[in-house]
Design a protein around this motif. Structure first.
Motif, PDB file in Angstrom:
ATOM      1  N   MET A   1       0.826  -1.182   0.000  1.00  0.00           N
ATOM      2  CA  MET A   1       0.000   0.000   0.000  1.00  0.00           C
ATOM      3  C   MET A   1       0.873   1.248   0.000  1.00  0.00           C
ATOM      4  SD  MET A   1      -3.319   1.012   2.257  1.00  0.00           S
ATOM      5  CE  MET A   1      -2.717   1.113   3.901  1.00  0.00           C
ATOM      6  N   PHE A   2       1.522   1.584   1.124  1.00  0.00           N
ATOM      7  CA  PHE A   2       2.369   2.768   1.196  1.00  0.00           C
ATOM      8  C   PHE A   2       3.819   2.338   1.118  1.00  0.00           C
ATOM      9  CE2 PHE A   2      -1.288   4.329   3.870  1.00  0.00           C
ATOM     10  CZ  PHE A   2      -1.771   5.197   2.908  1.00  0.00           C
ATOM     11  N   GLU A   3       4.627   3.164   0.468  1.00  0.00           N
ATOM     12  CA  GLU A   3       6.060   2.911   0.381  1.00  0.00           C
ATOM     13  C   GLU A   3       6.775   3.785   1.408  1.00  0.00           C
ATOM     14  OE1 GLU A   3       7.406   0.666  -1.735  1.00  0.00           O
ATOM     15  OE2 GLU A   3       5.401   0.185  -2.444  1.00  0.00           O
ATOM     16  N   GLY A   4       7.654   3.200   2.215  1.00  0.00           N
ATOM     17  CA  GLY A   4       8.438   3.986   3.164  1.00  0.00           C
ATOM     18  C   GLY A   4       7.670   4.348   4.417  1.00  0.00           C
ATOM     19  N   ASP A   5       8.278   5.222   5.225  1.00  0.00           N
ATOM     20  CA  ASP A   5       7.716   5.607   6.511  1.00  0.00           C
ATOM     21  C   ASP A   5       6.749   6.770   6.423  1.00  0.00           C
ATOM     22  OD1 ASP A   5       9.290   3.670   7.660  1.00  0.00           O
ATOM     23  OD2 ASP A   5      10.899   5.048   8.163  1.00  0.00           O
ATOM     24  N   THR A   6       6.870   7.593   5.396  1.00  0.00           N
ATOM     25  CA  THR A   6       6.066   8.787   5.275  1.00  0.00           C
ATOM     26  C   THR A   6       5.315   8.764   3.959  1.00  0.00           C
ATOM     27  OG1 THR A   6       7.720  10.027   6.515  1.00  0.00           O
ATOM     28  CG2 THR A   6       6.155  11.311   5.239  1.00  0.00           C
ATOM     29  N   VAL A   7       4.057   9.164   3.998  1.00  0.00           N
ATOM     30  CA  VAL A   7       3.273   9.274   2.777  1.00  0.00           C
ATOM     31  C   VAL A   7       3.141  10.754   2.449  1.00  0.00           C
ATOM     32  CG1 VAL A   7       1.033   8.847   1.715  1.00  0.00           C
ATOM     33  CG2 VAL A   7       1.980   7.186   3.308  1.00  0.00           C
ATOM     34  N   ILE A   8       3.581  11.132   1.271  1.00  0.00           N
ATOM     35  CA  ILE A   8       3.434  12.510   0.841  1.00  0.00           C
ATOM     36  C   ILE A   8       2.165  12.636   0.004  1.00  0.00           C
ATOM     37  CG2 ILE A   8       5.901  13.017   0.997  1.00  0.00           C
ATOM     38  CD1 ILE A   8       6.076  12.668  -2.026  1.00  0.00           C
ATOM     39  N   LYS A   9       1.729  13.869  -0.192  1.00  0.00           N
ATOM     40  CA  LYS A   9       0.451  14.112  -0.851  1.00  0.00           C
ATOM     41  C   LYS A   9       0.375  13.465  -2.231  1.00  0.00           C
ATOM     42  CE  LYS A   9      -0.703  18.380  -1.833  1.00  0.00           C
ATOM     43  NZ  LYS A   9      -1.262  19.743  -1.837  1.00  0.00           N
ATOM     44  N   SER A  10       1.446  13.536  -3.013  1.00  0.00           N
ATOM     45  CA  SER A  10       1.424  12.952  -4.354  1.00  0.00           C
ATOM     46  C   SER A  10       1.241  11.435  -4.300  1.00  0.00           C
ATOM     47  CB  SER A  10       2.689  13.306  -5.127  1.00  0.00           C
ATOM     48  OG  SER A  10       3.836  12.802  -4.485  1.00  0.00           O
ATOM     49  N   GLU A  11       1.804  10.783  -3.278  1.00  0.00           N
ATOM     50  CA  GLU A  11       1.604   9.334  -3.117  1.00  0.00           C
ATOM     51  C   GLU A  11       0.166   9.033  -2.722  1.00  0.00           C
ATOM     52  OE1 GLU A  11       6.067   7.918  -1.708  1.00  0.00           O
ATOM     53  OE2 GLU A  11       4.636   8.574  -0.187  1.00  0.00           O
ATOM     54  N   LEU A  12      -0.398   9.859  -1.863  1.00  0.00           N
ATOM     55  CA  LEU A  12      -1.794   9.684  -1.477  1.00  0.00           C
ATOM     56  C   LEU A  12      -2.701   9.807  -2.699  1.00  0.00           C
ATOM     57  CD1 LEU A  12      -3.931   9.324   0.735  1.00  0.00           C
ATOM     58  CD2 LEU A  12      -3.864  11.809   1.072  1.00  0.00           C
ATOM     59  N   VAL A  13      -2.432  10.777  -3.550  1.00  0.00           N
ATOM     60  CA  VAL A  13      -3.203  10.954  -4.782  1.00  0.00           C
ATOM     61  C   VAL A  13      -3.084   9.707  -5.658  1.00  0.00           C
ATOM     62  CG1 VAL A  13      -3.333  12.267  -6.946  1.00  0.00           C
ATOM     63  CG2 VAL A  13      -3.108  13.476  -4.760  1.00  0.00           C
ATOM     64  N   GLN A  14      -1.875   9.176  -5.799  1.00  0.00           N
ATOM     65  CA  GLN A  14      -1.665   7.976  -6.623  1.00  0.00           C
ATOM     66  C   GLN A  14      -2.438   6.783  -6.064  1.00  0.00           C
ATOM     67  OE1 GLN A  14       2.592   7.520  -6.702  1.00  0.00           O
ATOM     68  NE2 GLN A  14       2.833   8.862  -8.482  1.00  0.00           N
ATOM     69  N   ILE A  15      -2.434   6.618  -4.754  1.00  0.00           N
ATOM     70  CA  ILE A  15      -3.131   5.491  -4.120  1.00  0.00           C
ATOM     71  C   ILE A  15      -4.635   5.608  -4.331  1.00  0.00           C
ATOM     72  CG2 ILE A  15      -3.683   4.440  -1.890  1.00  0.00           C
ATOM     73  CD1 ILE A  15      -0.742   5.284  -1.084  1.00  0.00           C
ATOM     74  N   VAL A  16      -5.177   6.800  -4.099  1.00  0.00           N
ATOM     75  CA  VAL A  16      -6.621   7.001  -4.276  1.00  0.00           C
ATOM     76  C   VAL A  16      -6.996   6.807  -5.742  1.00  0.00           C
ATOM     77  CG1 VAL A  16      -8.506   8.676  -4.114  1.00  0.00           C
ATOM     78  CG2 VAL A  16      -6.832   8.498  -2.256  1.00  0.00           C
ATOM     79  N   ALA A  17      -6.175   7.307  -6.660  1.00  0.00           N
ATOM     80  CA  ALA A  17      -6.448   7.148  -8.093  1.00  0.00           C
ATOM     81  C   ALA A  17      -6.409   5.673  -8.492  1.00  0.00           C
ATOM     82  CB  ALA A  17      -5.445   7.951  -8.914  1.00  0.00           C
ATOM     83  N   ALA A  18      -5.464   4.913  -7.951  1.00  0.00           N
ATOM     84  CA  ALA A  18      -5.356   3.489  -8.275  1.00  0.00           C
ATOM     85  C   ALA A  18      -6.567   2.711  -7.766  1.00  0.00           C
ATOM     86  CB  ALA A  18      -4.069   2.912  -7.689  1.00  0.00           C
ATOM     87  N   ARG A  19      -7.104   3.122  -6.617  1.00  0.00           N
ATOM     88  CA  ARG A  19      -8.279   2.446  -6.053  1.00  0.00           C
ATOM     89  C   ARG A  19      -9.582   2.875  -6.732  1.00  0.00           C
ATOM     90  NH1 ARG A  19      -7.441   2.276   0.508  1.00  0.00           N
ATOM     91  NH2 ARG A  19      -5.515   1.077   0.490  1.00  0.00           N
ATOM     92  N   ASN A  20      -9.515   3.942  -7.498  1.00  0.00           N
ATOM     93  CA  ASN A  20     -10.698   4.465  -8.191  1.00  0.00           C
ATOM     94  C   ASN A  20     -10.377   4.713  -9.656  1.00  0.00           C
ATOM     95  OD1 ASN A  20     -12.718   5.115  -5.841  1.00  0.00           O
ATOM     96  ND2 ASN A  20     -10.694   5.780  -5.147  1.00  0.00           N
TER      97      ASN A  20
END
Length: 105
Positions: A1-20
């Motif tokens: 799901m998340f890569e690394g210790d910190t999720v930055i906004k661009s990664e959050l956008v990518q995750i939400v886009a991948a799920r939708n």
């Protein structure tokens, strides 16, 4: 799901886009930005934002005080300021600490 210790906004956008996949990436980015902007605006206006099950954002006042410069040890005046504060919701605490009774309620 998340890569690394910190999720930055661009990664959050990518995750939400991948799920939708039915949503355009730019639309997901606009939605995430709009949510964060609304939370920021509410806090700047002195309001509280509650996301049930996740937590509540609010602002707290830190009064002026006398502090110390960590390098020199000299006394310094620290002005009053408002700081953001986040309190986790019950469901989030339970998910982070499975099997433990809720200590705050």
């Amino acid at each position: 799901m998340f890569e690394g210790d910190t999720v930055i906004k661009s990664e959050l956008v990518q995750i939400v886009a991948a799920r939708n996949p039915h949503l355009y990436h730019r639309d997901v980015e606009n939605i995430v930005n709009a949510v964060l902007d609304e939370i920021t605006d509410a806090l700047a206006g002195g309001n509280r934002v509650e996301l049930r099950g996740f937590g509540a954002f609010s602002v707290k006042n830190r009064p002026s005080r006398s502090g110390r410069n960590p390098r020199t040890g000299d006394a310094v005046f620290v002005e009053e300021k408002w700081v953001p504060f986040f309190k986790t919701g019950k469901e989030l605490r339970e998910r982070l600490n499975p099997g433990q009774a809720d200590q705050d309620d």
